[in-house]
Enzyme design. Structure first.
Site, PDB file in Angstrom:
ATOM      1  CG  HIS A  36      -7.423   3.396   9.320  1.00 42.35           C
ATOM      2  ND1 HIS A  36      -8.754   3.063   9.219  1.00 42.35           N
ATOM      3  CD2 HIS A  36      -6.777   2.278   9.777  1.00 42.35           C
ATOM      4  CE1 HIS A  36      -8.908   1.802   9.587  1.00 42.35           C
ATOM      5  NE2 HIS A  36      -7.727   1.312   9.940  1.00 42.35           N
TER       6      HIS A  36
ATOM      7  CG  ASN B  97     -10.035  -0.612  12.203  1.00 42.40           C
ATOM      8  OD1 ASN B  97     -10.604  -0.139  11.209  1.00 42.40           O
ATOM      9  ND2 ASN B  97      -8.847  -1.187  12.130  1.00 42.40           N
TER      10      ASN B  97
ATOM     11  CB  CYS C 295      -7.597  -0.309   7.209  1.00 45.83           C
ATOM     12  SG  CYS C 295      -8.289  -1.528   8.339  1.00 45.83           S
TER      13      CYS C 295
HETATM   14  C1  LIG Z   1      -3.760  -5.251  19.058  1.00 50.43           C
HETATM   15  C2  LIG Z   1      -3.053  -4.240  19.937  1.00 50.43           C
HETATM   16  C3  LIG Z   1      -4.061  -3.284  20.541  1.00 50.43           C
HETATM   17  C4  LIG Z   1      -2.374  -4.979  21.074  1.00 50.43           C
HETATM   18  O1  LIG Z   1      -1.700  -4.046  21.880  1.00 50.43           O
HETATM   19  P1  LIG Z   1      -0.208  -4.321  22.367  1.00 50.43           P
HETATM   20  O2  LIG Z   1       0.154  -3.192  23.230  1.00 50.43           O
HETATM   21  O3  LIG Z   1       0.614  -4.570  21.126  1.00 50.43           O
HETATM   22  O4  LIG Z   1      -0.391  -5.605  23.204  1.00 50.43           O
HETATM   23  P2  LIG Z   1       0.306  -7.028  22.994  1.00 50.43           P
HETATM   24  O5  LIG Z   1      -0.271  -7.722  21.805  1.00 50.43           O
HETATM   25  O6  LIG Z   1       1.782  -6.839  23.061  1.00 50.43           O
HETATM   26  O7  LIG Z   1      -0.196  -7.728  24.285  1.00 50.43           O
HETATM   27  C5  LIG Z   1       0.209  -7.309  25.595  1.00 50.43           C
HETATM   28  C6  LIG Z   1      -0.438  -8.209  26.611  1.00 50.43           C
HETATM   29  O8  LIG Z   1      -1.848  -7.919  26.672  1.00 50.43           O
HETATM   30  C7  LIG Z   1      -2.597  -9.100  26.471  1.00 50.43           C
HETATM   31  N1  LIG Z   1      -3.828  -8.781  25.765  1.00 50.43           N
HETATM   32  C8  LIG Z   1      -4.054  -8.806  24.424  1.00 50.43           C
HETATM   33  N2  LIG Z   1      -5.318  -8.452  24.176  1.00 50.43           N
HETATM   34  C9  LIG Z   1      -5.882  -8.183  25.366  1.00 50.43           C
HETATM   35  C10 LIG Z   1      -7.164  -7.772  25.750  1.00 50.43           C
HETATM   36  N3  LIG Z   1      -8.148  -7.541  24.865  1.00 50.43           N
HETATM   37  N4  LIG Z   1      -7.405  -7.573  27.061  1.00 50.43           N
HETATM   38  C11 LIG Z   1      -6.471  -7.790  27.981  1.00 50.43           C
HETATM   39  N5  LIG Z   1      -5.225  -8.195  27.677  1.00 50.43           N
HETATM   40  C12 LIG Z   1      -4.944  -8.394  26.382  1.00 50.43           C
HETATM   41  C13 LIG Z   1      -1.679  -9.997  25.664  1.00 50.43           C
HETATM   42  O9  LIG Z   1      -2.053 -11.350  25.815  1.00 50.43           O
HETATM   43  C14 LIG Z   1      -0.345  -9.686  26.268  1.00 50.43           C
HETATM   44  O10 LIG Z   1      -0.213 -10.388  27.461  1.00 50.43           O
HETATM   45  P3  LIG Z   1       1.182 -11.119  27.806  1.00 50.43           P
HETATM   46  O11 LIG Z   1       2.192 -10.019  27.862  1.00 50.43           O
HETATM   47  O12 LIG Z   1       0.884 -11.769  29.114  1.00 50.43           O
HETATM   48  O13 LIG Z   1       1.405 -12.057  26.681  1.00 50.43           O
HETATM   49  C15 LIG Z   1      -1.983  -3.457  19.146  1.00 50.43           C
HETATM   50  O14 LIG Z   1      -0.922  -4.305  18.829  1.00 50.43           O
HETATM   51  C16 LIG Z   1      -2.507  -2.848  17.894  1.00 50.43           C
HETATM   52  O15 LIG Z   1      -3.319  -1.945  17.920  1.00 50.43           O
HETATM   53  N6  LIG Z   1      -1.971  -3.279  16.736  1.00 50.43           N
HETATM   54  C17 LIG Z   1      -2.357  -2.718  15.469  1.00 50.43           C
HETATM   55  C18 LIG Z   1      -3.724  -3.161  15.128  1.00 50.43           C
HETATM   56  C19 LIG Z   1      -4.204  -2.549  13.870  1.00 50.43           C
HETATM   57  O16 LIG Z   1      -3.942  -1.421  13.594  1.00 50.43           O
HETATM   58  N7  LIG Z   1      -4.950  -3.351  13.123  1.00 50.43           N
HETATM   59  C20 LIG Z   1      -5.637  -2.938  11.962  1.00 50.43           C
HETATM   60  C21 LIG Z   1      -4.728  -2.441  10.944  1.00 50.43           C
HETATM   61  S1  LIG Z   1      -5.581  -1.415   9.915  1.00 50.43           S
END
Ligand SMILES: CC(C)(COP(=O)(O)OP(=O)(O)OC[C@H]1O[C@@H](n2cnc3c(N)ncnc32)[C@H](O)[C@@H]1OP(=O)(O)O)[C@@H](O)C(=O)NCCC(=O)NCCS
Length: 331
Positions: free
Chosen positions: A256, A286, A116
């Site tokens: 980004h 993204n 990214c």
């Molecule tokens: C991926 C991302 C959106 C997840 O958000 P989060 O707030 O960290 O959520 P978590 O992974 O802690 O998950 C929280 C809960 O939501 C659930 N969940 C995950 N994806 C879900 C979705 N699409 N829809 C509904 N629920 C979802 C999980 O299973 C978890 O449930 P649990 O608590 O029962 O286990 C976030 O971590 C993120 O943006 N990370 C960085 C990603 C990134 O920048 N990637 C590219 C780098 S360039």
């Protein structure tokens, strides 16, 4: 001697027509619009459909538009660099293919792979060729067809990514505009948190790697989120500090687009109000190497000559970085 800087003199984006909405994702995995919007800020993303179309197709469309818009003929281009994590092939590189598709011949072209942060890395590199005085017109492209490597059964990653491309023309500037400073960083210890396990030389494709879904993006979202917030904000603060900038004299932050919450945390740390932050994650998700040029394309009409822009990115690797540039033209 007058200092030559590399200035962006044109910008063009390309996004495929097909819109993948949160509502459609709800039919594919256990998710919902409210969760996706509140956790990421994404409402929809574009998907490239069509047999035999890869990242080069989108990159070439962006470059064709850029050449037309800037009244530049393919023969005038000295170099083309393409940032991509989803090349059409392992080889030849996507930059070679784009050049062929748009009629740019007999000049150097190559890919940069920095996930990214790829566009930021490529822009940093491209600017050096202009600054030496050797090259006059360099094109930097960011293009990614993330839909080719996203697992649409994995709700934690499939909601995040989309397809798109953007391209800029770099030319010499001696009036004080252009790329003034850049910082690029990496830490390969980030590998376990964000990767595509198989398909490369370490784990070539086998029936087993396919069955184990190892050709898709793997992401430990929470870990990536933590590193992204810290490093993107740190590097943006570092470039501002060493160039005597404060939140008040930054005209635009161009971050980004990985997650709206990461963007807000970065802006907050820089002391830049959200009204000065380019955000289009709601439309495209993204798009990896394409997020920054797609932002510049969307906001082009609002940019003024001399505006102070801070670009900041974070991605797999880990890789991250920041660029300080003065915008060179009024659209
Ligand atoms: C991926 C991302 C959106 C997840 O958000 P989060 O707030 O960290 O959520 P978590 O992974 O802690 O998950 C929280 C809960 O939501 C659930 N969940 C995950 N994806 C879900 C979705 N699409 N829809 C509904 N629920 C979802 C999980 O299973 C978890 O449930 P649990 O608590 O029962 O286990 C976030 O971590 C993120 O943006 N990370 C960085 C990603 C990134 O920048 N990637 C590219 C780098 S360039």
């Amino acid at each position: 001697m007058t200092q030559i800087r590399a200035s962006i003199t044109g910008i063009q984006g390309y996004v495929p027509e097909y819109i993948l909405t949160n509502a459609e994702l709800e039919t594919m995995v256990a998710t919902n619009d409210e969760w996706i919007v509140s956790r990421t800020g994404i409402k929809e993303r574009r998907i490239l459909k069509g047999e035999g179309l890869g990242s080069s197709h989108m990159g070439a469309e962006a470059v064709k538009g850029l050449l037309a818009k800037t009244n530049t003929s393919p023969g005038e281009i000295d170099l083309l660099i393409c940032a991509t994590t989803t090349p059409d092939f392992v080889f030849p590189c996507t930059a070679n293919l784009i050049c062929d598709m748009v009629g740019i011949r007999n000049v150097g072209s190559f890919d940069i792979q920095a996930a990214c942060s790829g566009f930021l890395y490529a822009l940093t590199l491209g600017s050096q060729f202009i600054e030496t005085g050797k090259y006059k017109k360099v094109i930097v492209v960011g293009s990614d067809k993330m839909s080719a490597i996203v697992d649409y059964t994995d709700r934690k990653t499939c909601i995040l990514f989309g397809d798109g491309a953007g391209a800029v023309l770099l030319e010499p500037d001696t009036e004080g505009n252009g790329i003034i400073d850049s910082i690029i960083k990496s830490d390969g210890a980030g590998y376990p948190y964000l990767n595509q396990k198989a398909g490369g030389s370490r784990y070539p494709p086998t029936r087993e790697t396919v069955d184990n879904r190892q050709h898709f993006v793997y992401q430990d979202g929470a870990q990536v989120f933590k590193f992204a917030v810290t490093n993107m904000a740190d590097v943006a603060a570092e470039i501002m500090g060493r160039n005597g900038l404060t939140g008040d004299n930054v005209s635009w932050l161009v971050p980004h687009q990985a997650n709206r919450r990461i963007i807000e945390a970065t802006a907050n740390r820089m002391g830049v109000g959200m009204e000065k932050v380019m955000v289009n994650i709601q439309k495209y998700g993204n798009t990896t190497a394409a997020t920054i040029p797609l932002c510049l394309w969307d906001y082009e009409s609002q940019l003024k000559k001399g505006d102070n822009l801070i670009l900041a990115a974070f991605g797999g690797g880990f890789t991250w970085g920041s660029i300080y540039l003065k915008w060179g033209y009024q659209a």
